[in-house]
Every structure is written in C-alpha cells, then in structure tokens.
Design a protein around this motif. Structure first.
Motif, PDB file in Angstrom:
ATOM      1  N   GLU A 124     -11.166  14.512  -2.253  1.00  0.00           N
ATOM      2  CA  GLU A 124     -11.976  13.434  -2.822  1.00  0.00           C
ATOM      3  C   GLU A 124     -11.100  12.281  -3.300  1.00  0.00           C
ATOM      4  O   GLU A 124     -11.417  11.109  -3.077  1.00  0.00           O
ATOM      5  N   ALA A 125      -9.992  12.598  -3.942  1.00  0.00           N
ATOM      6  CA  ALA A 125      -9.102  11.555  -4.438  1.00  0.00           C
ATOM      7  C   ALA A 125      -8.487  10.770  -3.287  1.00  0.00           C
ATOM      8  O   ALA A 125      -8.380   9.537  -3.337  1.00  0.00           O
ATOM      9  N   THR A 126      -8.069  11.452  -2.230  1.00  0.00           N
ATOM     10  CA  THR A 126      -7.459  10.786  -1.091  1.00  0.00           C
ATOM     11  C   THR A 126      -8.460   9.867  -0.401  1.00  0.00           C
ATOM     12  O   THR A 126      -8.133   8.736  -0.025  1.00  0.00           O
ATOM     13  N   GLU A 127      -9.695  10.334  -0.253  1.00  0.00           N
ATOM     14  CA  GLU A 127     -10.730   9.501   0.374  1.00  0.00           C
ATOM     15  C   GLU A 127     -11.064   8.295  -0.494  1.00  0.00           C
ATOM     16  O   GLU A 127     -11.271   7.181   0.010  1.00  0.00           O
ATOM     17  N   LEU A 128     -11.102   8.485  -1.804  1.00  0.00           N
ATOM     18  CA  LEU A 128     -11.364   7.380  -2.715  1.00  0.00           C
ATOM     19  C   LEU A 128     -10.250   6.338  -2.631  1.00  0.00           C
ATOM     20  O   LEU A 128     -10.507   5.124  -2.600  1.00  0.00           O
ATOM     21  N   ALA A 129      -9.010   6.801  -2.561  1.00  0.00           N
ATOM     22  CA  ALA A 129      -7.881   5.873  -2.427  1.00  0.00           C
ATOM     23  C   ALA A 129      -7.943   5.140  -1.090  1.00  0.00           C
ATOM     24  O   ALA A 129      -7.661   3.939  -1.010  1.00  0.00           O
ATOM     25  N   ALA A 149       0.829  -1.205   0.000  1.00  0.00           N
ATOM     26  CA  ALA A 149       0.000   0.000   0.000  1.00  0.00           C
ATOM     27  C   ALA A 149       0.864   1.257   0.000  1.00  0.00           C
ATOM     28  O   ALA A 149       0.566   2.232  -0.693  1.00  0.00           O
ATOM     29  N   ARG A 150       1.946   1.240   0.759  1.00  0.00           N
ATOM     30  CA  ARG A 150       2.822   2.415   0.838  1.00  0.00           C
ATOM     31  C   ARG A 150       3.473   2.687  -0.522  1.00  0.00           C
ATOM     32  O   ARG A 150       3.585   3.845  -0.949  1.00  0.00           O
ATOM     33  N   ALA A 151       3.886   1.629  -1.204  1.00  0.00           N
ATOM     34  CA  ALA A 151       4.519   1.802  -2.515  1.00  0.00           C
ATOM     35  C   ALA A 151       3.516   2.215  -3.590  1.00  0.00           C
ATOM     36  O   ALA A 151       3.840   2.962  -4.507  1.00  0.00           O
ATOM     37  N   ARG A 152       2.296   1.741  -3.462  1.00  0.00           N
ATOM     38  CA  ARG A 152       1.275   1.971  -4.494  1.00  0.00           C
ATOM     39  C   ARG A 152       0.492   3.261  -4.278  1.00  0.00           C
ATOM     40  O   ARG A 152      -0.161   3.750  -5.207  1.00  0.00           O
ATOM     41  N   LEU A 153       0.538   3.827  -3.071  1.00  0.00           N
ATOM     42  CA  LEU A 153      -0.343   4.922  -2.698  1.00  0.00           C
ATOM     43  C   LEU A 153      -0.238   6.160  -3.597  1.00  0.00           C
ATOM     44  O   LEU A 153      -1.277   6.699  -4.021  1.00  0.00           O
ATOM     45  N   PRO A 154       0.959   6.666  -3.916  1.00  0.00           N
ATOM     46  CA  PRO A 154       1.014   7.878  -4.754  1.00  0.00           C
ATOM     47  C   PRO A 154       0.316   7.699  -6.105  1.00  0.00           C
ATOM     48  O   PRO A 154      -0.456   8.572  -6.526  1.00  0.00           O
ATOM     49  N   GLU A 155       0.589   6.585  -6.796  1.00  0.00           N
ATOM     50  CA  GLU A 155      -0.060   6.339  -8.080  1.00  0.00           C
ATOM     51  C   GLU A 155      -1.563   6.150  -7.902  1.00  0.00           C
ATOM     52  O   GLU A 155      -2.363   6.586  -8.741  1.00  0.00           O
TER      53      GLU A 155
END
Length: 378
Positions: free
Chosen positions: A38-43, A12-18
């Motif tokens: 909105e994007a952060t909550e969706l992620a 999750a840590r590696a994938r989070l920015p993308e």
C-alpha cells in the motif's frame, strides 16, 4: 525557478525512500504489520502527480508539493469518519515524524493553524498523550519497512501522459472561449452585464480579475512570487522571504515588514508607510505591503476585510499611475481576500510615493463606490 523536465528522475530517486516511509506511516498503523504494497503504491501515485506538474513546481518548494500530493492521495476516496481519522493521522505524521511546524502543516493542508492544533491534540490523546512514545512507534514502523521497487520510467511515462491530457483539456477550453458568441458573453459578464459605455461607475473601467481558490491553493502571482489563502489569512513567498503570513487579525503586520526591510536596505523611506488592516473598528479596510523581488523592483499586495461582498475592482495609485489589481478569495468566504499587482514597482517609484504615504489602494464595489482605502488615500 521551475524544474527542468529532465531532472525529475534524479529528484524522485533521491526522495523515494523517505516518500515510501512517510506513505507507510500515513496509510498503516504505527507498530502494526508491515505490508509495503500500500505504501509503495501510494508513493507511486504521488510521483505520477508530481511528474505531471514538474515543470510548474518551484525548486525550493518541491518537497512541499510532494507532501501535499502524498496526503491528498492518501485521503482520496475516504469519506466521513474514515477520512477524519486519516486526516488526523496525517497531522501526527507531519508533526512528529516529518518535523513540520503547525503553521507549515496548515499551509500544506489548506487548514487554519487552529484546526491543525486541534487535530494534533486530539490525535495525540488517542495515542496515549505521549509524543515521544509516538515518535518511537513511527521509528519502529519505518525501520521494519522493506519497500518494493518503483519503476521510475513507468512513473515518468504515466506523468507525461497525464500532463498531455490536462493540456488537451485546457486547449479545448481556450478554443471554446475564442468562439465570438462566447467572448461577447464573457465581456458582458466581466462588465457587470453592461454593454454600453454610459452606465458609469465600475462598469466603465477595467474590472479586477477575480479568482476563487481553495484553501492552500498556491497561485503564481508574478515570477518568483506565490500567494495562497487559508481561512485565517494571507500567505505568500517571495525570492527574498519565503512563507510569510498576515492574519485577518494581524493589525501590526505592516510595521513588522517595514522594520524588516528598513534594516535590510538601510533606508526607512524605501519601504513607504503602508496601511494597517483595522481589527477593532470592524470597518472595511485594506493593507498595502511592498516586497522586494530584487534590487530593481517590488511586488505589491495586501489583504482587504470587512466588506459586505467581494470587490469588483482594486486600484493601486502610485503618484499619477493607476494599476488594476488581481483579487484572490476563498470560496464561501465573502468580505475578505487578497489583492496583488502584476506590475512591479521600481525602488525609485516606491520611494517617491512614500512622501505622500506610499502606494494608495482603493477597493470598489460593483456600483463603482469606494468601499475601502489604504495607504496614501486614507
């Protein structure tokens, strides 16, 4: 191979920015105001769903599931025209930002390739018809995004809680099925309503387990193999060859597989002959495809079509051995589906059976009548 529950945080840590960037492109307007909330909550919601299923997600397919959950979360709650617009934008993002092929997007969304192609064409036309300009807009929106912090510890706690709740629901359902009266009723249902042994036909033998699935829903057929259906055919992944496809109109699929495995194993007899699915005749037909799991066993599966109703039993014959297959079918799509055998076949058995044309498969209806045959039985 499924993930260890301990490596979710690292993934999750590696994938989070993308993930946050793609979430922003899905939920926002390319080139529009950059609101990261909105994007952060969706992620975050996506990662919770991934965490809840982490133990069951194959390592090589983790990104597939993340993208799938992300799009589902983005579409959640949307209705009518709003949902269609979001779905169209999802196709554009997956195609022109994530770089997926149309066939991969079809698998991810559970659509046909034609539906993806149509949405992509219409969506691009709305954006001016210039794919390169759309990619520049996506890049500008991604460059201007400053994502908020996602607390992965809280995500893991929420995901584990969600997994426990789902496990509790499954356990409760299993408890109900263990009640004697319910088991008796289930037995009568699976045997076509017959409680005696003199009815003849398919009721006297074990019926094929039949599972109705949604488009794109992946099923773990045997360890290392997943099977899923879309409206245009059968998809499956094996340890040897991922993301294979056989369409309802793909009459030459078996020849393609046979040539591939003949080259791989340097032995044209190891594969067997198989059976093509007839396209032109319109008659009921069923295919047989052996796929190598490893050097010691093969996975058997196939696609049936042209039936007037779903089959009650699929039987595979290898020399003197008979195996009851499992059936997958799409809701609302009677007449075609996929079968597979949970019992692997050894190379020796497969090679021996190829003398008589390879493994034979027979499809029976509820009355016990053979309605389609493939392989040696044809």
């Amino acid at each position: 191979m499924p993930h260890s529950p301990d490596d979710f945080a690292a993934y999750a840590r590696a994938r989070l920015p993308e993930l946050v960037t793609t979430a922003h492109l899905l939920s926002g307007t390319p080139g529009g105001p950059d609101d990261p909330r909105e994007a952060t909550e969706l992620a975050r919601r996506t990662l919770v769903r991934v965490c809840a299923r982490w133990r069951r997600i194959p390592r090589h397919d983790a990104d597939f599931y993340v993208r799938r959950f992300l799009v589902k979360e983005c579409l959640r709650g949307a209705r009518g025209r709003a949902r269609r617009a979001k779905a169209q934008r999802a196709v554009l993002v997956l195609l022109h930002w994530e770089g997926l092929r149309e066939a991969e997007i079809a698998q991810l969304l559970g659509w046909s390739s034609g539906a993806v192609r149509s949405r992509a064409r219409r969506g691009l036309a709305v954006c001016g018809g210039d794919a390169e300009r759309l990619r520049r807009l996506f890049a500008e929106a991604a460059a201007g995004l400053v994502p908020l912090d996602v607390q992965l510890d809280a995500v893991e706690q929420h995901g584990r809680a969600l997994r426990r709740r789902r496990s509790g629901v499954v356990a409760a359902a299993c408890g109900v099925l263990l009640v004697p009266g319910v088991v008796s009723g289930a037995d009568r249902f699976m045997s076509g309503g017959s409680t005696g042994g003199s009815g003849g036909g398919a009721a006297d033998v074990a019926q094929s387990p039949v599972r109705i699935v949604a488009p794109g829903e992946r099923v773990d057929a045997v360890p290392g193999v997943q099977v899923w259906l879309t409206t245009d055919g059968k998809h499956w992944s094996t340890p040897e060859v991922p993301n294979q496809f056989q369409g309802l109109t793909d009459a030459d699929a078996d020849d393609t597989y046979r040539n591939k495995y003949r080259d791989k194993y340097q032995d044209k007899d190891t594969y067997g002959s198989g059976k093509k699915v007839s396209v032109d005749s319109g008659k009921p037909a069923v295919s047989v495809q052996p796929d190598p799991l490893n050097s010691t066993s093969y996975f058997l599966s196939g696609l049936y079509r042209g039936l007037s109703a779903d089959p009650a039993r699929v039987e595979v014959t290898v020399e003197d051995h008979r195996i009851t297959g499992t059936v997958l079918t799409l809701a609302g799509s009677p007449g075609w589906g996929v079968w597979y055998a949970r019992t692997p076949l050894s190379p020796e058995e497969l090679k021996s059976s190829s003398v008589d044309g390879g493994p034979a498969v027979t499809v029976y209806d509820a009355a016990g009548k053979a309605v389609a045959r493939g392989g040696a039985a044809e």
